[in-house]
Enzyme design. Structure first.
Site, PDB file in Angstrom:
ATOM      1  NE  ARG A 174      -3.297   0.261   3.070  1.00 30.06           N
ATOM      2  CZ  ARG A 174      -4.499   0.711   2.746  1.00 30.06           C
ATOM      3  NH1 ARG A 174      -5.265   0.007   1.952  1.00 30.06           N
ATOM      4  NH2 ARG A 174      -4.952   1.858   3.219  1.00 30.06           N
ATOM      5  NE  ARG A 178       5.551   9.030  -4.251  1.00 33.93           N
ATOM      6  CZ  ARG A 178       4.722   9.389  -3.291  1.00 33.93           C
ATOM      7  NH1 ARG A 178       5.139  10.120  -2.282  1.00 33.93           N
ATOM      8  NH2 ARG A 178       3.465   9.035  -3.350  1.00 33.93           N
ATOM      9  NE  ARG A 250      -4.724  -5.125  16.281  1.00 34.42           N
ATOM     10  CZ  ARG A 250      -4.227  -5.532  17.446  1.00 34.42           C
ATOM     11  NH1 ARG A 250      -4.488  -6.765  17.905  1.00 34.42           N
ATOM     12  NH2 ARG A 250      -3.486  -4.718  18.166  1.00 34.42           N
ATOM     13  NE  ARG A 280      -3.969   6.433  12.239  1.00 33.12           N
ATOM     14  CZ  ARG A 280      -4.469   6.101  11.069  1.00 33.12           C
ATOM     15  NH1 ARG A 280      -3.805   6.338   9.967  1.00 33.12           N
ATOM     16  NH2 ARG A 280      -5.642   5.504  10.977  1.00 33.12           N
ATOM     17  CD  GLU A 301      -5.943   5.560  14.720  1.00 30.67           C
ATOM     18  OE1 GLU A 301      -6.052   6.747  14.312  1.00 30.67           O
ATOM     19  OE2 GLU A 301      -5.845   4.592  13.949  1.00 30.67           O
ATOM     20  CE1 TYR A 349      -6.613  -1.011   5.449  1.00 27.88           C
ATOM     21  CE2 TYR A 349      -4.729  -2.480   5.542  1.00 27.88           C
ATOM     22  CZ  TYR A 349      -5.299  -1.243   5.777  1.00 27.88           C
ATOM     23  OH  TYR A 349      -4.532  -0.266   6.348  1.00 27.88           O
ATOM     24  CG  ASP A 351      -8.072   2.596   0.724  1.00 24.12           C
ATOM     25  OD1 ASP A 351      -8.093   2.614   1.966  1.00 24.12           O
ATOM     26  OD2 ASP A 351      -7.014   2.591   0.056  1.00 24.12           O
TER      27      ASP A 351
END
Ligand code: FAD
Ligand code: UDP
Length: 384
Positions: A174, A178, A250, A280, A301, A349, A351
């Site tokens: 995912r 770069r 989870r 996070r 979180e 999972y 999006d």
């Protein structure tokens, strides 16, 4: 021609899009939603004290390469330009994410060009791992042990509750790597935030004379016989009262804090060290940079294993769970007049954009099968 009334379980993106498409085709649709609000895990609301738009179940950034899906959501809300730029804290130092030339130079204390950085990573990455199966293999092949241990090992262990060597390699795919200074978290051509939040957007999708939504109303299997067809977007194992066992999810806990001004200067900061208990911190006013607010609200979180009664957030999909998933899929296939869709109904999972794409496809398939009176599929995609 519509041949009967439709029940939809769940008013998240999956349920809302199927409802809208079927209503558009002339079906009468009844939605059952267990929570007291629409939009599922994408729900947004205004914090009473700060007036900040809050993403109730964690940060949601819309991004897609699917032109049709982008055009679809833009019918129901305007979108504000938004680029997700995430920072990471490792051993009390702040780094750029996803791993890019800035991260590499920060981490190794260098001033490398793209070509030099690529050459450095080539010396670090373990390219002897030809076909990585686990997350750990993938990370070792991708960036090597130092970057893996700093950015992925601790975070992934906290997020998923198992060692990265037990998780599938796909999870890491995912994230980009770069060799330039582009720190956009996503590669997709379209990215943005609905101006008034996701709940307003989903409300507009549901705003149709043939759709009735019942909030705070759980659906139970005995209602199936009252309808021509049911689309179920809740948890696959939950539909069967977890009778064969619980699939691994989870769940998340959010600890809210309010302050004046700006708490962390960015929407999302990941904490990658294993000994920091949260994964996070998200500061939600930065998700709506076009709005000015004096106060701020931010959330630490925490991730933990789902137990029945919790909200299932992330399907874990361990290799060892495939057998149980297969048994539920077989059971589901025996159900007449019920289709299982969405992130929970297919235990994947997904999006938001993929969820919407699959819901559009499911509705189109349903309508064409109904015209020819063929039995509807229980799954429009294979969850296994
Ligand atoms: P859900 O939103 O889960 O909706 C299912 C609904 O069904 C729920 O409202 C539930 O209450 C209801 N329900 C379940 N059982 C019953 C029952 N028996 N009776 C009545 N109602 C029932 N995607 C992105 O594209 N970008 C992101 O940045 C992003 N961030 C995310 C962050 C987090 C923390 C999480 C968990 C997910 C994120 N996602 C993101 C994914 C996104 O949340 C999902 O793609 C989307 O919510 C899936 O929609 P859905 O309708 O399939 O499921
Ligand atoms: N990940 C990590 N460190 C990070 C960010 C991500 O190890 O700082 C791993 C983690 O296992 C996570 C996966 O990469 O579950 C995918 O990351 P993504 O940001 O897409 O997760 P999401 O936003 O869906 O929680």
């Amino acid at each position: 021609m519509p041949t009967g009334d439709i029940a939809i379980v769940g008013a998240g993106f999956s349920g809302a899009v199927v409802a809208r498409e079927l209503a558009r085709a002339g079906y009468t649709v009844t939605i059952f939603e267990a929570r007291d609000h629409i939009a599922g895990n994408c729900h947004t609301f205004r914090d009473e004290l700060t007036d900040v738009l809050v993403h109730a179940y964690g940060p949601h950034i819309f991004h897609t390469a699917d032109e049709e899906v982008w055009a679809y959501v833009n019918q129901f809300s305007t979108f504000e330009p938004y680029v997700n730029r995430v920072k990471a804290v490792v051993q009390n130092k702040v780094y750029s994410l996803p791993i890019n030339l800035h991260t590499i130079n920060q981490f190794f204390g260098t001033c490398l060009s793209p070509v030099e950085a690529r050459a450095l990573i080539d010396t670090k990455a373990d390219r002897t791992i030809a076909s990585p199966v686990s997350f750990e293999d993938q990370a070792m092949r991708f960036v090597g042990s130092e970057l893996y241990e700093a950015f992925f090992k601790g975070y992934t262990q906290k997020q998923w509750g198992v060692a990265p060597s037990e998780l599938p390699a796909d999870l890491l795919k995912r994230l980009p790597l770069r060799f330039n200074y582009d720190d956009n978290y996503f590669n997709h051509p379209h990215q943005g935030m609905p101006t008034h939040g996701y709940t307003r957007l989903v409300g507009n999708i549901l705003d149709h004379d043939l759709i009735t939504t019942h909030l705070s109303t759980s659906f139970s299997r005995d209602l199936v016989s009252d309808f021509h067809h049911t689309f179920y977007t809740g948890p696959l194992d939950g539909y069967f009262d977890y009778s064969l066992g619980v699939l691994g999810y989870r769940t998340l806990e959010f600890e809210a804090h309010r302050a004046e001004g700006d708490f962390q200067g960015n929407a999302v900061i990941n904490y990658c060290d294993a000994d920091t208990p949260w994964t996070r911190i998200t500061e939600h006013k930065h998700f709506s940079p076009w709005e000015e607010r004096e106060g701020t609200i931010y959330f630490k979180e925490f991730s933990r294993l789902f137990e029945v009664g919790d909200i299932p957030f992330y399907p874990i999909r361990l290799v060892s769970e495939k057998e149980l998933l297969g048994k539920y899929v077989e059971l589901a296939k025996q159900q007449a007049n019920v289709s299982f869709i969405g992130r929970l109904g297919t235990y994947r999972y997904l999006d938001m954009d993929v969820t919407i794409r699959e819901a559009l496809d499911a509705a189109a398939t349903f309508i064409s099968h109904d015209r020819t009176e063929t039995r509807q599929p229980n799954f429009f995609v294979n969850p296994l």
